[in-house]
Write an enzyme that holds these catalytic residues in place. Sequence first.
Site: not given
Ligand code: PEP
Ligand code: MG
Length: 768
Positions: A376, A483, A519, A640-641, A688
């Site tokens: 934070h 999110r 989402r 990211n995932d 994203c």
């Molecule tokens: C991702 O996975 O790129 C994503 C945007 O979702 P999160 O980072 O919330 O898993």
């Molecule tokens: Mg993700």
Amino acid sequence: MSDLHPIPIDGPSLGILESLRRIVQEVNNAQHLEEALNIIVRRVKLAIGADVCSVYLNDFDNHRHVLHASDGLRKNAVGRVRLELGRGLIGLVSERAEPINLDNAASHPRYENIIDTGEELYYGFLGAPIIQNRKVLGVLVLRQRERRHFAENEVTFVMTLASQLAGAITFARTSGELARLQQDGIPQRFLPGLAASPGIGIGVAVVVYPSADLDAVPDRRADDQGVETADFRRAVQDVANDLDRFALRTQAHLSTEDMALFDAWRLMLESDTLIDGTLSRIRAGNWAPGALRDTITEHAKVFDNMDDAYLRERASDVRDLGRCILMHLQNQTAAPIQYPDQTILVGDEISAMQIADVPLEKFAGLVSTSGSGSSHVGILARGMGIPAAMGVSDLPVGRIEGREMVVDGYRGRVYVSPGPAVHSEYQRLAADDVALTTELQTLRNVPAETTDGYLIPLYLNTGLVSESRPMGIEESAGVGLYRTELPFIVRDSFPGEAAQMANYRQVLELFAPRPVTIRTLDIGGDKPLPYFPIHEANPFLGWRGIRVTLDQPEIFITQIRAILRAAIGLDNLQLLLPMVSAVTEVDDALLLIRRAHDELLEEGYQVRMPPVGVMIEVPAAVYQSEALAQRVDFLSVGTNDLTQYLLAVDRNNPHVAKLYDEYHPAVLRALLQILAGARLHGKEVSVCGEMAGDPLATLLLIGMGVHSLSMGAGSLLRVKKVIRSVSRPRAREVLQIALQCEDSGAVRRLLMETLEAMGLGALVRPGK
Ligand code: PEP
Ligand code: MG
């Protein structure tokens, strides 16, 4: 040393594993590196029955091995014996990165007599390298007076221990202990940390400490439970008042989204876990501070145990709140701090209140020895535009009050009392930074359009706590990723339809008429809810995202109803489904969304069916992008995932962090495949994940034909600058060259060189 009993390595009652386990446990319980090393040398010497056990560590800066611990050699040799890297048998073990076992060390051609230790009296030699991440950190050595060839099980035992030691050494290195052992002063080099908020800050250190120490609170029997209860309730109310005051004070500088931070703290403060938990402990007989300590410890542990780095950071928020309540319980009032004109706020754990206390015009930078960019504190710093470095664990906080400091928020570096050269260099960089910020401001009201007139809308990623600067709100084309996990996490039970609706309404209204992509819940094994525990061996491959919400349709339906109702009259809603790996999941989710929609219509709510999109973040979804695109209105790539699952690299695991790279050719090809699938059905693709906000990636993403990007607000203008400096044909050319690269390093170098050649290097590094 009287507590030391031999731990036999192969005895009848204790197996070798058990001996190892015990030693490793002792080492892990050590308070600092020196203690860990001393335990190792004592234990290993005893277990193997050797005459000497020593540990040499590599001092890379000075190109030498330093004797750091020994049981058997002269005591005064520790810290004094220094061998050049590559010299003698120690050098050989280090060079070969494998154990060397000699029954007569002196007859080996690489043998060198080490003066000062008395080692010349020994024949037997066993040296095992201490290795981590392919790097030799030091050597563990056993010596024997007589000739001795160490047995195989003894060698493997020592090797195993050496590998365990590597973790403790790396930890000590990063926590700066080794530097302190080697030179007891404030290092003149920069201290590394994590980049948390871009910019250069030069100023004077003001060190802040936690105002009250929960851990120091003893248990005490309450004489009068009524008094304890009343004191506790009053302290909670005082903190609530403080929060309101600080929120009022900061609101001029923070976005509405960032202000939601204070709501989150209010929620935590008023939660049953905190209030009822403490009151029931008071009823059980403890006084209020003791009851509070136990409640906070228990609550923080829930977050500590989470795999998700962002959620783990919430533990420090809980402790922060606990300290604030304790401060009021103890009737402490902090003396007002006199802030210098250029204040660099420094601390081990800085609280939001301490940040809010610094007048913005005097706030030059922030440095914390703990936390990361997703703390934070990091988010607040970004929101306020204050250069910040987090996790600067080497910083000797107790010795820097009033010293001059430089914070490089681009690279997460900190200098204490910088020399004239560093100082003037950073003054130049700071001036460049001001110039860049001013230049970027001119882009605020122009479209994110390539030189050949192609518009690429830039959206914001937000959540309960956004990463947005105030400018992001007006500046963005809307929200590309909202999110929804945090409102679920800060409560004691699932939020109901009305509570959720209020949350979603706030963000939908804030951005209307621009689209807001909400989402659905992406909670799962790695982000367990305190009230909905999930225990799994492989959480990232487990019950996560849409898998949970389809199995628990009541959670999904409640959320969808709340979201649809929140959008009534605004019509700027888009829905996004996370963690999809099969088309049937989309079919099932669409059925539930339609059902919720129809039910609401029947109940008389004027809801509209929103566009629905799927997140592409699992390799299976990449290969089915066409079938997915056919079913929904748009695709959004969660890089990211996607990177984590494509490369089989846990995004939160520091051991494999070097392998986690969005510029891996496999990720680039996956993106191309997603676009090709969507194109067949005329559907748009957004990105994203964090890659969307990295100006280094912009050329590639434009070249691929990505339709829009969604990112933290701090990245908006930088990415826009790249977009406005390039044409699509040029971006395609760069992409074609990038696709020839066989590893991510080559891709990065190409992109860096291209940005430098375009005069845009300053967007991704300090300086002009
Ligand atoms: C991702 O996975 O790129 C994503 C945007 O979702 P999160 O980072 O919330 O898993
Ligand atoms: Mg993700």
